[in-house]
Write an enzyme that holds these catalytic residues in place. Structure first.
Site, mmCIF file in Angstrom:
data_model
loop_
_atom_site.group_PDB
_atom_site.id
_atom_site.type_symbol
_atom_site.label_atom_id
_atom_site.label_comp_id
_atom_site.label_asym_id
_atom_site.label_seq_id
_atom_site.Cartn_x
_atom_site.Cartn_y
_atom_site.Cartn_z
ATOM 1 C CD GLU A 138 -3.177 0.891 2.015
ATOM 2 O OE1 GLU A 138 -3.486 -0.279 2.316
ATOM 3 O OE2 GLU A 138 -3.877 1.878 2.304
ATOM 4 N NE ARG A 139 -2.397 5.302 -0.130
ATOM 5 C CZ ARG A 139 -3.371 5.707 -0.928
ATOM 6 N NH1 ARG A 139 -3.165 5.925 -2.216
ATOM 7 N NH2 ARG A 139 -4.594 5.872 -0.466
ATOM 8 C CE LYS A 253 -6.092 2.686 9.015
ATOM 9 N NZ LYS A 253 -5.700 2.889 7.601
ATOM 10 C CD GLU A 257 -7.635 5.976 6.278
ATOM 11 O OE1 GLU A 257 -6.843 5.041 6.100
ATOM 12 O OE2 GLU A 257 -7.501 7.100 5.763
ATOM 13 N NE ARG A 290 -0.571 3.753 11.875
ATOM 14 C CZ ARG A 290 -1.246 4.145 10.802
ATOM 15 N NH1 ARG A 290 -2.480 3.747 10.605
ATOM 16 N NH2 ARG A 290 -0.698 4.943 9.905
ATOM 17 N NE ARG A 301 -7.886 13.056 7.784
ATOM 18 C CZ ARG A 301 -7.468 12.479 6.680
ATOM 19 N NH1 ARG A 301 -8.075 12.751 5.529
ATOM 20 N NH2 ARG A 301 -6.480 11.623 6.679
ATOM 21 C CE LYS A 325 -0.961 8.204 9.202
ATOM 22 N NZ LYS A 325 -1.713 8.205 7.943
ATOM 23 C CG ASP A 330 -2.776 10.704 5.689
ATOM 24 O OD1 ASP A 330 -1.784 10.159 6.209
ATOM 25 O OD2 ASP A 330 -3.514 10.132 4.866
ATOM 26 C CD GLU A 358 -0.628 8.100 1.157
ATOM 27 O OE1 GLU A 358 -0.109 7.648 2.185
ATOM 28 O OE2 GLU A 358 -1.865 8.191 0.998
ATOM 29 C CG HIS A 468 -5.691 15.595 1.825
ATOM 30 N ND1 HIS A 468 -5.773 14.831 0.676
ATOM 31 C CD2 HIS A 468 -5.607 14.715 2.860
ATOM 32 C CE1 HIS A 468 -5.729 13.555 1.014
ATOM 33 N NE2 HIS A 468 -5.608 13.445 2.330
ATOM 34 C CD1 TRP A 491 -11.488 10.726 3.037
ATOM 35 C CD2 TRP A 491 -12.684 9.084 2.146
ATOM 36 N NE1 TRP A 491 -11.366 9.637 3.870
ATOM 37 C CE2 TRP A 491 -12.093 8.603 3.343
ATOM 38 C CE3 TRP A 491 -13.490 8.199 1.418
ATOM 39 C CZ2 TRP A 491 -12.259 7.303 3.824
ATOM 40 C CZ3 TRP A 491 -13.661 6.895 1.891
ATOM 41 C CH2 TRP A 491 -13.051 6.459 3.082
#
Ligand code: GCV
Length: 656
Positions: A138-139, A253, A257, A290, A301, A325, A330, A358, A468, A491
């Protein structure tokens, strides 16, 4: 005679590999030492230190000495003439000392009068692989997972590379964990990898799916307070430790999500983390839990991790570390630090950086991330953290990271996890000298490129606190207009940029989402006032009017245009700098990097044109005369698509 022959051969090989006409594929990373002697592997971590020195050290005898009273993994190196002693309390310390010495040799440093004393800032310096059981990453932008069919030779290079920069842990699988990570078959596989990494002082960890008791164990619930659930985890953990006696623990996690978590059963993050911590504790295992949580209902967010975790401060078991993070959203090109770092007072914390790019041009853009991570440490005291994690950028590509310069981010992560006060310049210099050459004609321009590269990316992607505004289908290119019907608002880019006829940016002041209140008082006051908020984050915290006067005298709109254009010019300059160092680089790596820099330059224009033309539909102001005007059209760019999944690098970038 035989020895002479061998060293002649070594010299010949050395000469060939540094010749500019030769080819290097990057597979040796920064470990480009040439073998001085043929040796057999010796077992154990100390054995690794001995055999690395026997094979690659070209100087006089090196004594490896255990010395009580030193901190874990710390070492000293002392030399008098050609006699060298490395001392450490544990074997890993000896290994790190050995690699330090080899690094000095590789960089051509004088080793005749060394008096070095090193101690890592953190006991846990860990990579997080987002690798899936089917081999996708992933990524990941550098091919498939190196753990799919672990090749012993590649695993050895991976282990050496990590140990050479002090990395001592690795999470083998994606935080979006498939339940099958805990099947007996998968655990056998993890054991095989653990066995290969152990001689290099690296422990393995696993990400777990919180619903595993249901999905793997066949139970009706995964409620962390249910006795059968606890018993299931106990058995599972016992099974793991039978196979991997030095297993490190779990990364989780949860309730993020769509991943399952304790809240599905009416429990808190602390309930979930503490239950796992309890079953790991007898084995000395840990839980990295996390704090990356957000849900579509919230109006900001950036507020959510704080809102969920602050009420739990002080409630976590002592073998739980909250993994946060670096920023509150993100891994954006620039974020302020996550306010949790200064707010949590009674909870051990670790930072999660993203090494894989990413949001920073995947494996196409040259972006050296040490400067970004150092920026974080300018706000968050390194000593307030327990550990450091980095989301790996490693795959089965020949050069490991997709872009030769992306290797520098793996390197920088390890070096900073060892010593967060190393300067970006020092790290870039070390890496360039080991990976390419120590020739000043090469080092000077390329150090400059590396140090400027992250700010350049911010400029051409998201300057002045914008964040973003990535494409809907991928996080590679711009799509600030992306807003299909019925999608989660958080999103979509308009949720973050909020462009309108008045201005641009997310109002996080006390009149807006009040996110500023999550920071310490003095900083809160500074961020809350548009006149004192750092300009590089102004649109993160404020809805900035188009005509707001910036410190340089330009309006906000004009400054935005200038920043985007500066980013484009910087990438063009990177290409010029790289072309200038051609005489110092082998053909293969030269042309591979050159190709990527061309993509980056085209992409920077894409970003600038897409963003300025789109934001201009709101600002209704002209692009200043002294800014290069867009070379594309908005409608053309709005139709452009890159059909990639989140497991691939876009090979060409913008191609129109
Ligand atoms: C592993 C972002 C990424 C996801 C990632 C997630 C996370 O949302 O786009 O791919 O999932 O962060 O860190 O959990």
């Amino acid at each position: 005679m035989k020895k002479l022959l061998i060293s002649t051969l070594v010299l010949l090989l050395t000469g060939w590999s540094s010749a500019t006409a030769g080819n290097e594929d990057g597979s040796r990373l920064w470990l480009r030492f040439e073998a001085a002697n043929a040796t057999k592997a010796i077992s154990g971590v100390k054995g690794t230190a001995m055999s690395e020195l026997q094979t690659y050290w070209k100087g006089g005898p090196v004594v490896l000495k255990h010395q009580k009273g030193m901190a874990q993994d710390a070492y000293t190196i002392q030399s008098q003439g050609s006699k060298i002693t490395i001392s450490a309390a544990n074997n890993a310390g000896l290994l790190y000392g050995a690699y330090h010495l080899l690094r000095l040799q590789q960089m051509g440093e004088d080793t005749s009068a060394l008096n070095i004393s090193e101690q890592p800032a953190y006991d846990l310096r860990i990579l997080n692989h987002w690798d899936n059981p089917n081999g996708t990453v992933e990524r990941g932008f550098a091919g498939k997972s190196i753990f799919l069919n672990p090749d012993p030779e590649r695993m050895k290079i991976y282990a050496r590379a990590n140990a050479s920069i002090g990395i001592n842990g690795t999470v083998l699988n994606n935080v979006n964990a498939k339940p099958e990570a805990l099947t007996t078959e998968s655990l056998q596989k993890a054991k095989g990898i653990a066995d290969q990494l152990r001689p290099y002082g690296i422990r393995v960890y696993l990400s777990i799916n919180f619903a595993s008791p249901i999905k793997v164990g066949g139970l009706k619930t995964a409620d962390p307070l249910d006795a059968d659930v606890v018993a299931w985890w106990k058995d599972k953990v016992n099974e793991i430790y039978k196979l991997i006696p030095d297993f490190g623990g779990f990364l989780v996690k949860a309730n993020s999500e769509g991943e399952p978590g304790p809240q599905d059963f009416g429990r808190t993050h602390a309930d979930g983390a503490n239950m796992l911590a309890g079953v790991l504790k007898p084995h000395k295992g840990i839980v990295m839990w996390r704090a990356f949580v957000y849900n579509p209902q919230s109006s900001d967010r950036a507020n959510q991790a704080y809102e969920e975790f602050m009420p739990l401060d002080g409630q976590f078991a002592d073998n739980v570390i909250i993994q946060i993070k670096n920023g509150p959203i993100d891994f954006q090109p620039r974020e302020p630090y996550s306010p949790l770092f200064t707010a949590l007072k009674k909870t051990p914390m670790m930072v999660e950086f993203q090494i894989t790019q990413e949001y920073l041009g995947a494996a196409n853009h040259l972006v050296f991330l040490a400067t970004m991570w150092r920026e974080f440490f300018a706000s968050v005291k390194p000593e307030s953290l327990k550990a450091m994690a980095g989301v790996a950028n490693i795959g089965d590509d020949v050069n490991w990271c997709g872009h030769h310069f992306a290797q520098s981010n793996w390197y920088a992560f390890g070096r900073l996890a060892w010593n967060p006060s190393l300067t970006s310049e020092q790290i870039a210099d070390e890496w360039l000298r080991q990976t390419f050459t120590s020739d000043e004609q090469f080092l000077k321009p390329m150090t400059q490129v590396m140090l400027e590269s992250r700010e350049a990316a911010v400029n051409y992607m998201m300057p002045l606190g914008i964040h973003h505004i990535f494409a809907g289908g991928h996080h590679y290119g711009p799509e600030p207009w992306y807003n299909p019907p019925r999608i989660r608002p958080d999103w979509t880019p308009p949720y973050y940029h909020k462009a309108d006829s008045i201005g641009l940016g997310f109002d996080r002041t006390t009149n807006g989402s009040a996110n500023v209140n999550q920071y310490p008082d003095e900083l809160c006051a500074k961020l809350n006032d548009i006149n004192t908020c750092p300009e590089n984050l102004i649109a993160w915290f404020h809805h900035v009017p188009w005509d707001f006067r910036m410190k340089c005298g330009r309006t906000f709109w004009e400054e935005l245009c200038h920043k985007y254009d500066t980013g484009v010019k910087q990438t063009r300059q990177f290409l010029v700098a790289w072309d200038g160092v051609q005489p110092y680089v082998d053909c293969q790596r030269f042309s591979e990097v050159q190709r990527k820099l061309r993509i980056q330059t085209r992409d920077a224009e894409w970003w600038r044109d897409a963003c300025l033309l789109y934001f201009q539909t709101f600002s209704k102001r002209p692009i200043p005369q002294d800014v290069e005007h867009p070379v594309h059209n908005l409608d053309e760019m709005q139709k452009f698509r890159i059909p990639i999944t989140m497991y691939e690098n876009p090979v060409q970038g913008y191609t129109k």
